[in-house]
Structures are given as structure tokens and as C-alpha cells.
Design a protein around this motif. Structure first.
Motif, PDB file in Angstrom:
ATOM      1  N   GLY A  66     -43.974  -3.188  30.134  1.00 30.46           N
ATOM      2  CA  GLY A  66     -43.755  -4.340  29.374  1.00 30.46           C
ATOM      3  C   GLY A  66     -44.324  -5.689  29.893  1.00 30.46           C
ATOM      4  O   GLY A  66     -45.486  -5.425  30.459  1.00 30.46           O
ATOM      5  N   SER A  67     -43.646  -6.628  29.782  1.00 24.90           N
ATOM      6  CA  SER A  67     -44.464  -7.920  29.994  1.00 24.90           C
ATOM      7  C   SER A  67     -45.059  -8.290  31.427  1.00 24.90           C
ATOM      8  O   SER A  67     -44.418  -7.480  32.200  1.00 24.90           O
ATOM      9  N   ASN A  68     -46.025  -8.990  31.529  1.00 26.55           N
ATOM     10  CA  ASN A  68     -46.454  -9.229  32.849  1.00 26.55           C
ATOM     11  C   ASN A  68     -45.593 -10.185  33.528  1.00 26.55           C
ATOM     12  O   ASN A  68     -45.945 -10.521  34.930  1.00 26.55           O
ATOM     13  N   GLY A  69     -44.229 -10.842  33.077  1.00 29.26           N
ATOM     14  CA  GLY A  69     -43.268 -11.403  33.822  1.00 29.26           C
ATOM     15  C   GLY A  69     -42.665 -10.349  34.625  1.00 29.26           C
ATOM     16  O   GLY A  69     -41.615 -10.834  35.416  1.00 29.26           O
ATOM     17  N   PHE A  70     -42.936  -9.111  34.885  1.00 32.85           N
ATOM     18  CA  PHE A  70     -42.228  -8.103  35.566  1.00 32.85           C
ATOM     19  C   PHE A  70     -41.677  -8.643  36.742  1.00 32.85           C
ATOM     20  O   PHE A  70     -40.751  -8.550  37.104  1.00 32.85           O
ATOM     21  N   SER A  71     -42.765  -9.018  37.501  1.00 39.82           N
ATOM     22  CA  SER A  71     -42.761  -9.280  38.816  1.00 39.82           C
ATOM     23  C   SER A  71     -41.397 -10.537  39.154  1.00 39.82           C
ATOM     24  O   SER A  71     -40.647 -10.601  40.001  1.00 39.82           O
ATOM     25  N   ALA A  72     -41.854 -11.453  38.225  1.00 42.56           N
ATOM     26  CA  ALA A  72     -41.184 -12.849  38.110  1.00 42.56           C
ATOM     27  C   ALA A  72     -39.675 -12.506  38.156  1.00 42.56           C
ATOM     28  O   ALA A  72     -38.817 -13.373  39.021  1.00 42.56           O
ATOM     29  N   HIS A  73     -39.106 -11.704  37.329  1.00 43.04           N
ATOM     30  CA  HIS A  73     -37.867 -11.539  37.056  1.00 43.04           C
ATOM     31  C   HIS A  73     -37.190 -10.714  38.350  1.00 43.04           C
ATOM     32  O   HIS A  73     -36.222 -11.398  38.723  1.00 43.04           O
ATOM     33  N   PHE A  74     -37.685  -9.975  38.807  1.00 49.43           N
ATOM     34  CA  PHE A  74     -37.234  -9.428  40.113  1.00 49.43           C
ATOM     35  C   PHE A  74     -37.444 -10.357  41.398  1.00 49.43           C
ATOM     36  O   PHE A  74     -36.580 -10.341  42.023  1.00 49.43           O
ATOM     37  N   LYS A  75     -38.347 -11.308  41.427  1.00 48.57           N
ATOM     38  CA  LYS A  75     -38.607 -12.243  42.459  1.00 48.57           C
ATOM     39  C   LYS A  75     -37.275 -13.332  42.283  1.00 48.57           C
ATOM     40  O   LYS A  75     -36.721 -13.608  43.315  1.00 48.57           O
ATOM     41  N   GLY A  76     -37.194 -13.717  41.088  1.00 51.22           N
ATOM     42  CA  GLY A  76     -35.742 -14.511  40.496  1.00 51.22           C
ATOM     43  C   GLY A  76     -34.587 -13.841  41.238  1.00 51.22           C
ATOM     44  O   GLY A  76     -33.936 -14.779  41.834  1.00 51.22           O
TER      45      GLY A  76
END
Lengths: 140, 428
Positions: A66-76
């Protein structure tokens, strides 16, 4: 005595981690809202682990999705205090690589002889060594 | 073993300041996670930054220096914010809200103000505020062989597959650190040997319209084996950029695809042999009308029903599509109590203003908005909706993670028809 299985991949980020496994055969979507940014709960529609928290678990995935936001949601989720204990992935990819590097938690990836998705079941107790690449699975 | 150039060592050793040092420390950790052996020079990035909702883990009023240091640089220590690498062209990706119209999208002024503070800080670092997930419409075009990072998954597929540029689907922390240092691990799609196709996709269904390419991308993504590079062959009419935009966005929803060759379209795939490097594909799949029908059943709710929230423009629309919308909508009125949002970037909207497309669209009661979309704005912007229609597969699938109301999917004209009637009519 509980059955133990040992498998080996490539240690991607050093350190040891242990916890109950959550297996995501179709990975976890990186799109906004698929993982709760502050509660670490899986909200992806159709995901077999919908409604489950990633907190303190060993996440077992084939790759990212999916989205390249993958890491950001886990980091949040990590900053909010809801982080997994470690990662296991059949093969590394860039989305997952960023998540592992940014969260800075142990990970074993790139399995060639065995697919962890097929060997590990949700609820198994997993100990991983991100330095040696060794993964010890105690079946539930 | 990871090799560093003298310039990269100087950054890592702190000789070029702590800002670059911390970004390089992340790059080195990321390279080791991937198993990369060296770095490559990055000339373009887009950054999904601003008051994005992944930052909801921070309390309101938190210092942006702390946020930037901890979240993007992975530093426990607050770092003075410096400047982006001069050799790297850096701009923002999709924004968390329209810069000027928070009220129309049900977001608060406080939230809008917070976003302006964050983007203002980014601008001081040298980031251009563009707010687009389709930056190639307004000049962000990496050429063949150029190394880029983009936080927009569809832009990665477009840039790899149709511009022949080299980039991975990384993530915002990697994109920020690449923008600061001008470096990213030379790994994955940054290496020619990894770009050859190993999965042949035979397209056996009809595909012509923008929506058909949209659904095809999602369907292929669903059927692809993991960790492959696909190559498409089939008897379809040569697609143009808007179709490829839609295809690239939807294949990124259902898979981790970064590069998809289409024989005759992809610069590296003028023939099937070029796409595969002369090797036989390890995998082969075919896409039939049945596969498309199964996808549609997942993308669009069954039946007909009332709707009051319609969004067009995922990914952000081109100027020629705004023209088409203005021509179709002229003289029509959106039903009272129903909202129709049309999304593009603000540079394209300025051109639509000049050409009177915006006026014709907004005379109907619709709004032309810029920079964002319902998924990125999150629940506060659409929690009042009782029935939705989306014209992008990415939006129609993704919004379901955020809502429990019916979600329908259709092409632009069906979306406008639904907004005029306040009702979605199932196709006959």
C-alpha cells in the motif's frame, strides 16, 4: 513439551526481541487509517487481524503493502507508546526497510530456505535475534 | 559491507553539521536494513510532510523542531533545522488540508494554522510548497535513469514505469533524509539488474477508459505474487498519462509494486525481451472479465442508495480533466445537502481559474479544492457523510478504513450524476 522450530534469515537490525506472533499473510496496508496512528490497532478492512493491536507483538509479514505512508503510521504508533517488539519478513522491501530503520527495533528478513509466513502461526511465541538472523518459534 | 564516499563520511562524522549528520545516520541504518552496499545521488524528492495525521501522536502545540528531530531524523536530541541538499529538488507531496478552504472541508482553523506553521518551517529549510500527489503535471519529472524519492506510491510507479527514472517506495523518513543529504541507499529499483520483469501479466479483459485502467491496476495488484516486477501484454489501445496515473495509484493499493512494465509504453520495455532482459518470466498470470467483476464487488458497494459526499480527484486531476468536468457539469446543480469536491493542485487550479473551468464547476455548487483528499484529511472531514461516491479506486478502498457508511465507485460522470441526484444508481 512445546514444539520448537528454528529458522534462519538475514539479521536486518541488531538486537533480540520476543513476543507473541501476529501473522499477516497479506501484509498490512500503509494507507492512512489502516493502522491506528495513536493506538496501534489494525483497522484495514478485510485484514484477517482487523481490530488487533500490534503492541509488544512480533509482526510476521511477507513484505509491506500500500501507501508509502507505511513507515509513518508505525512510527506514529511507536511515539504514542504502542510499538511491536520486532519484525519478521519473508523478504525486505523499501517500505518495510524504512519502518524497521525508523522504529529501530530488531528484525530478521530475507528467508531463502523457508517462508516464515507458512511456519509461524498467530499466537506462537517467537524469539528473534536481529544480529545472527536466528528465529526460535515455540508453537502455541 | 557499506562503502561511503568522502562526502558521505564527512556528513556522517558531523563535519557538515548535526542536521546532515543525523540524516546520514538514518541513511546508514536504512542501508544496513536493506543490505545495500553503497549510496546513490538523489536529484528529486517529494515529501509527505506538514501537519499530517501520523503526527497525531504529538500533543497540540508541540515544538516542530522536536517533532522533526524525533520523527524524521530519528534523533532523541532536538536538532537545529538546517537546509536541504542544494543538488536535490525538494517539494511537498499531498497536504493534510486545502491551504485556504478548511471550512469547506469541515476542518478547524486551528488545524489549518498548525499546518501552516509546519509547512512554513519546511519552506525555510528549502522545501517548495507544491501540495500535489501528481507532481508531474506541474514540472516534477525525473528523467530516465535519474534517482528520485517520492512519498506518493502512485508517483513512484509512474516515475519508474513511464519516465524510466529510478526510485523505491520508501517512506517519509527516508525521503526527508535523502532530501537533506542528497543520498539514498543504492538498492532495489535504483539498480538496473533489479528492474527486469519476472512476472508476465496477460490482460484478457477490455481496458480503455480511465476507470477501466483504474480497476485493472487494483486487480493486477491483487493477483500478483509477492515481490515481483510485472510486465503487461495485451490487445489494448495505447494508454496516455491520466490512465497511467490511475493505474499506478490502484496497483499500489493492492500490492507493493514499484515498477510495472507495459510493452511499448515503458522506456525500458519497448519489447518484451527488453522488459525481461531476455529471460523467461518465473511467474505468469492472466486478468479476465471475471477478475474485474470480482474487484468491482470489493471497490463499490452493491445496489443503489442516497449519497451526500462525493469526491473526484484521486490522484489529483490534470487540467484537461477539469476542462471535461466543467463541460459536463455546466448548467447542472448539485442537490442541496450534497457535497461535491473536485481535487487538484493549486498550480493547476490557477490555470483552471484562468480558463473559467473553476467558475463553471463551482456555479453548480461543487468546490474545486487543492492539495489534499478525504483519506489524507481523515475522519474529521467526512464523518458527517451518510453515503459516499469516490472516483479513484485508491480513495474508494482507502476511505473504508475510516468510515462505515456505504461507499460507491464510479467514473467522473457517474460521480457528477450522483451529486446532482443525491443518489447513487447501480449500473444496469
Amino acid at each position: 513439551m512445546m514444539e520448537k522450530i528454528v529458522i534462519k534469515g538475514r539479521g536486518a537490525l541488531e538486537g533480540t526481541a520476543s513476543g507473541p506472533a501476529i501473522v499477516f499473510p497479506d501484509s498490512i496496508a500503509g494507507n492512512s487509517g489502516a493502522l491506528g496512528d495513536v493506538d496501534g490497532v489494525v483497522y484495514e478492512k478485510g485484514n484477517i487481524n482487523y481490530g488487533i493491536s500490534i503492541k509488544n507483538a512480533i509482526l510476521v509479514v511477507p513484505c509491506a503493502k500500500g501507501s508509502n505512508g507505511f513507515s509513518a503510521h508505525f512510527k506514529g504508533a511507536l511515539i504514542a507508546g504502542v510499538k511491536p517488539a520486532g519484525w519478521i519478513s519473508t523478504k525486505i522491501d523499501a517500505r518495510l526497510g524504512v519502518a524497521i530503520a525508523s522504529m529501530n527495533i530488531p528484525a530478521v528478513v530475507d528467508f531463502t530456505d523457508v517462508d516464515p509466513i507458512k511456519v509461524i502461526s498467530t499466537g506462537d511465541w517467537v524469539e528473534l535475534n536481529g544480529t545472527t538472523g536466528e528465529v526460535v518459534i515455540t508453537k502455541k | 559491507m557499506l562503502k561511503l564516499t568522502d562526502h558521505e563520511k564527512a556528513m556522517l562524522d558531523g563535519k557538515m553539521g548535526k542536521f546532515k549528520q543525523k540524516a546520514m545516520e538514518f541513511n546508514v541504518r536504512y542501508a544496513k536494513v536493506l543490505g545495500a552496499e553503497e549510496f546513490c545521488e538523489v536529484s528529486r524528492t517529494t515529501l509527505f510532510i506538514g501537519a499530517q495525521h501520523y503526527l497525531d501522536c504529538y500533543k497540540h502545540g508541540e515544538d516542530y523542531k522536536k517533532i522533526f528531530s524525533e520523527f524524521y531524523l530519528c534523533s532523541d536530541e532536538d536538532i537545529e533545522l538546517g537546509e536541504m541538499a542544494p543538488e536535490c529538488k525538494v517539494q511537498t507531496c499531498a497536504a493534510s488540508c486545502d491551504m485556504w478552504n478548511c471550512d469547506k472541508t469541515h476542518l478547524s482553523k486551528e488545524y489549518s494554522d498548525k499546518n501552516k506553521v509546519y509547512t512554513g518551517a519546511a519552506r525555510k529549510m528549502g522545501v517548495k510548497i507544491v501540495e500535489s500527489c501528481t507532481p508531474y503535471y506541474v514540472g516534477w519529472v525525473p528523467l530516465m535513469g535519474e534517482h528520485f524519492l517520492s512519498t506518493e506510491s502512485s508517483n513512484v510507479v509512474i516515475s519508474n514505469s513511464f519516465f524510466g527514472a529510478y526510485g523505491n517506495s520508501d517512506g517519509v523518513e527516508a525521503a526527508v533524509c535523502a532530501a537533506i543529504t542528497g543520498r539514498t541507499p543504492k538498492w532495489g529499483m535504483h539498480i538496473k539488474e533489479n528492474r527486469y520483469a519476472d512476472c508476465l501479466v496477460r490482460v484478457k479483459c477490455d481496458v480503455e477508459s480511465v476507470s477501466e485502467w483504474d480497476v485493472l491496476g487494483y486487480t493486477i495488484g491483487k493477483k500478483l505474487p509477492k515481490n515481483v516486477v510485472p510486465v503487461l501484454v495485451g490487445d489494448f489501445k495505447r494508454p496516455e498519462i491520466n490512465r497511467m496515473r490511475q493505474f499506478s495509484s490502484s496497483i499500489s493499493v493492492s500490492s507493493a509494486t514499484e515498477l510495472c512494465h507495459i510493452v511499448g509504453i515503458t522506456p525500458e520495455a519497448q519489447t518484451l525481451e527488453m522488459a525481461t532482459g531476455g529471460k523467461t518470466c518465473r511467474h505468469e498470470i492472466e486478468i479476465t472479465e471475471n477478475d474485474i467483476a470480482e474487484s468491482l464487488s470489493k471497490i463499490c458497494d452493491e445496489g443503489s442508495g442516497p449519497v451526500d459526499y462525493i469526491s473526484i480527484g484521486c490522484p489529483h486531476l490534470s487540467l484537461d480533466e477539469l476542462k471535461e468536468i466543467s463541460e459536463y457539469i455546466k448548467g447542472k446543480k448539485i442537490r442541496e445537502g450534497t457535497e461535491l469536491f473536485v481535487w487538484t493542485d493549486y498550480a493547476t487550479k490557477a490555470m483552471a481559474d484562468v480558463n473559467c473551468y473553476t467558475k463553471d464547476i463551482e456555479d453548480s455548487g461543487a468546490f474545486v479544492l487543492t492539495g489534499s483528499c478525504p483519506i489524507v484529511m481523515r475522519e474529521d472531514s467526512h464523518k458527517h457523510a451518510t453515503g459516499m461516491v469516490m472516483n479513484g479506486v485508491k480513495q474508494a478502498v482507502g476511505i473504508r478504513h475510516q468510515t462505515k457508511v456505504p461507499v460507491y465507485y464510479g467514473d467522473i460522470k457517474r460521480c457528477i450524476d450522483a451529486a446532482v441526484k443525491g443518489r447513487w444508481e447501480e449500473a444496469e
